[in-house]
Design an enzyme around this catalytic site. Sequence first.
Site, PDB file in Angstrom:
ATOM      1  N   ASP A 339     -30.542  13.663 -90.439  1.00  0.00           N
ATOM      2  CA  ASP A 339     -31.405  14.652 -91.074  1.00  0.00           C
ATOM      3  C   ASP A 339     -32.829  14.114 -91.068  1.00  0.00           C
ATOM      4  O   ASP A 339     -33.045  12.910 -91.221  1.00  0.00           O
ATOM      5  CB  ASP A 339     -30.912  14.880 -92.514  1.00  0.00           C
ATOM      6  CG  ASP A 339     -31.666  15.990 -93.210  1.00  0.00           C
ATOM      7  OD1 ASP A 339     -31.893  17.028 -92.595  1.00  0.00           O
ATOM      8  OD2 ASP A 339     -32.035  15.791 -94.378  1.00  0.00           O
ATOM      9  N   ASP A 679     -28.660  15.229 -96.909  1.00  0.00           N
ATOM     10  CA  ASP A 679     -28.859  15.175 -98.353  1.00  0.00           C
ATOM     11  C   ASP A 679     -28.610  16.513 -99.032  1.00  0.00           C
ATOM     12  O   ASP A 679     -28.456  16.578-100.243  1.00  0.00           O
ATOM     13  CB  ASP A 679     -30.273  14.692 -98.693  1.00  0.00           C
ATOM     14  CG  ASP A 679     -31.350  15.525 -97.999  1.00  0.00           C
ATOM     15  OD1 ASP A 679     -31.001  16.530 -97.339  1.00  0.00           O
ATOM     16  OD2 ASP A 679     -32.541  15.176 -98.114  1.00  0.00           O
ATOM     17  N   ASP A 683     -25.632  20.209 -95.529  1.00  0.00           N
ATOM     18  CA  ASP A 683     -25.147  19.101 -94.722  1.00  0.00           C
ATOM     19  C   ASP A 683     -23.689  18.756 -95.009  1.00  0.00           C
ATOM     20  O   ASP A 683     -23.053  18.041 -94.231  1.00  0.00           O
ATOM     21  CB  ASP A 683     -25.999  17.844 -94.973  1.00  0.00           C
ATOM     22  CG  ASP A 683     -27.448  18.038 -94.593  1.00  0.00           C
ATOM     23  OD1 ASP A 683     -27.692  18.616 -93.523  1.00  0.00           O
ATOM     24  OD2 ASP A 683     -28.331  17.619 -95.354  1.00  0.00           O
TER      25      ASP A 683
END
Length: 939
Positions: A339, A679, A683
């Site tokens: 990410d 986070d 996700d």
Amino acid sequence: MTAQPNPPVRPRDAENPHRLGVHEVVLLLETDPERGLSSREAENRLERYGRNQLPHSRPGGPLERMLRQFHHPLIYVLLAAAVVAFAIGETVDAAVILGVVLANAVIGFVQESKAEAALDALRAMVRTHAEVVRDGAAHRVDSETLVPGDLVRIGAGDKVPADIRLVRIAELQVDESALTGESLPVQKDEVVLPEETVVADRHNMLYSGTLVTGGTGTGVVVATGSATELGEIHRLVGSAEVLSTPLTRKLTSFSKILTVAILALAAFTFVTGLLRGEDAVLMFTAAVALAVAVIPEGLPAVVTITLAIGVARMARRNAVVRRLPAVETLGSTTVICSDKTGTLTENQMTVHTVWTPDAVFTTSGTGYDPQGEVLDADGSTTGHAAHDGGATGPWAGGAALHWTLLTGAACNDAQLTERDGTWKLVGDPTEGALRTSAHKTGLTHHRVAAALPRVATVPFSSKRRRMATLHRMRPGDGEAAGLPALPAVPGADGTGESSVTLVKGALEGLLPACTHELTADGTLRPVNREAAEDAVAELASQGLRVLAMAVRHESGTPETIAEESLDDGFVLVGLQAMLDPPREAARESVRACHTAGIDVKMITGDHAATAAAIAGRLGLPTDREGSVVSGPELAAMEPERYREALGEATVLARVSPEQKLRMVEALQAEGHVVAMTGDGVNDAPALRQADIGVAMGHGGTEVAKEASDAILLDDDFSTIEAAVEEGRSVFDNLSKFIVWILPTNMGQGLVILVAVLLGTALPVLPTQILWINMTTAVLLGLMLAFEPREPGIMTRSPRVPDQPLLTWALAVRIALVGVLIVTAATLLFEWERTTGGAGIDEARTSAMNVIIAIQVAYLFNCRSLTGPMWRTGFFSNPWIFLGVGLQIAAQLLITYLPVMNTLFQTAPISWEAWLRILAIAAIAAIVVAADKRLRRDAL
């Protein structure tokens, strides 16, 4: 796996409501945009659609889950070992083996509940209250009672309780980062959008679980519970398969082969003895002894302890591992899907460049911590903070820079607070960046407020894309606030009390209102529109978000600002360009991953241009064709082209949760071991599906943490690189232990088999074999778990995912050492009985000790599987010497202590016998070292 929830129930005709006008949504849901539903209708719909909550899964009962933990070939082998131990009367050893099995089962039982905890965290996200209009009156209700068609009001600070199609808004901004990965708050509107619009771009919708950061809005609920976007993520989390790790897959394969080999050898031994006319009971005892010899009883315990040591080492490097096998999985990683926001970047907007009509300045420092400076082209510090002359010192950088920073700080509603040395933002990230850049030059919040007291405000408008504030400016206020004398307001005579209007916003909305621009010396000149537009284009091409600043002198002392008056008469003072900066250590860590043969892919909800700019700063290649791909582009591809594009891409922008999950599955299908970082709520499905899911400790949602295998305490990508390094070290140490222990077990088994084939007495008894297996595994083999990392561990390529636990070269070495053991034990046993004149107990004691002596010599050779034993430093692992010392003491006890002689049928041996034992061990060590050197390239 958890049971799947029932299919979501939603109004059939209101799917994809972003593509419908407000009046269509109202008609389809049979509601009223002013009065909402009636209370009776709301009750009926609650019964029809169910409560606005995510469904609970229905996992198997505790007994079923516990029994599943024993369904594994290696566990079958261990249980067989326990039965064998009981059969020969070794109840203590059987109890130890069963204890290992039970401990592993308990660990697995506890870990299986992690998915349910992740789903519980998702459900907690939607437990809130909401203001709903029913029967024309506003009510505060539990969000679980909301139904499709309800009219909901929402404002700053509220958590969105359901999926909502907006009807009316007033400067509504929503933080959707947890759902979409978008790093900045999203400005909402009511405009109808195309059906194919991705979630991150549906500005006319609010989604359950997101947070309103500013403005107000009213909308119609279009989906509740499992029918929401959050509900879809809940379903994906529940359905994502928890994959076995590379280690567990290899151990499973190995244990199956071992099981077949043990049964075959035991049967062969029994049948061979019978064919030779031996007693059936004696042959059964020999077969049992062979099975006990070959089973590596200590393997599961040592694997668990080695992984636990790896967990402790990773914790010291800010990585907390939630599942033991994940330690080794990190070391097997071939692809890291990371990410962007908060992992590769700081997740704190930072002004990078300040442009004025005469000069360009850069800033140092990152995030909201005001430690840093504003530097000119020569690297000289600008602003009041650069001077030691006090508040009356001159301003370095000129009037244009001063007013650019002042405007950014004063036309601003954000607040920065410091607690325990950490700076936190309350408000919009963009405004936080502007406050910080001003603070770096001494323009703190309190000083600016004192020097330029605010009189009126025109909030940010999505239509005009700018914010304006009116300030009073009195002579001496700057000095009183601890600032150097403020420059005169452009266009004012500099005497008496005056007022100034400050405006910040997008250049295209602000530039038409500017007639002049400010120079460094405080004079005005006609605005150079082309230069300003070129500057914005250049900064935007670097992935920077650009805001323009302008000021206007007001005659008299007005108390309000008319919005229509903001279209003319302004002086352009400068631009501030910002970005969410890459973490300082991330670039080096990306480079280290590439050196280690690990592919790094950056996944983000941001736009492609912004993502590509950040990727370039991180050292990820973005200049070749296909390196930057968006989620919508991938979604439109055929499967074969999809896999090709995914393999070529380094940056994946505007990606939805489903696409993240599909990416992980596609990479796994290509044979990759995938580490996924994240986070947000969006996700969670991919984190759970990945071979190793890594969540952020500081900025991560509880949903992401519960779905992950590991958590980064510092949210830093460099910690992943450190964890990979530790993971590789763990696998190395496990490989060293397995390569060390298998020859012993194989050698002991062959000793029994050779004795049966030759028709001679057994050189070692079953009880002596158990002694060897249990003591050496703990006192010798376990010490390999403490081996330090070998040099160059991050310069070699990742292991091939389908590579077996043991390579052919290592298998040959194991066979070599096994042959050395069986030869040494058999020949020494026979020599002691025939030539040495020893009794059978003394001969067996010598055979047992020579096996252990060879194991000790081989242990030092296993400290490095490819290089010399001193490769990591001969004394770098003191645990090895402690273990060897304890093993020697144990052997002296079993050899010379009478009670041990009675229990294990051993007998004291002469010092000459010890010399023969040590000489044989030395020869074995030389043979193994020579084999390692001769076949180094094959290892």
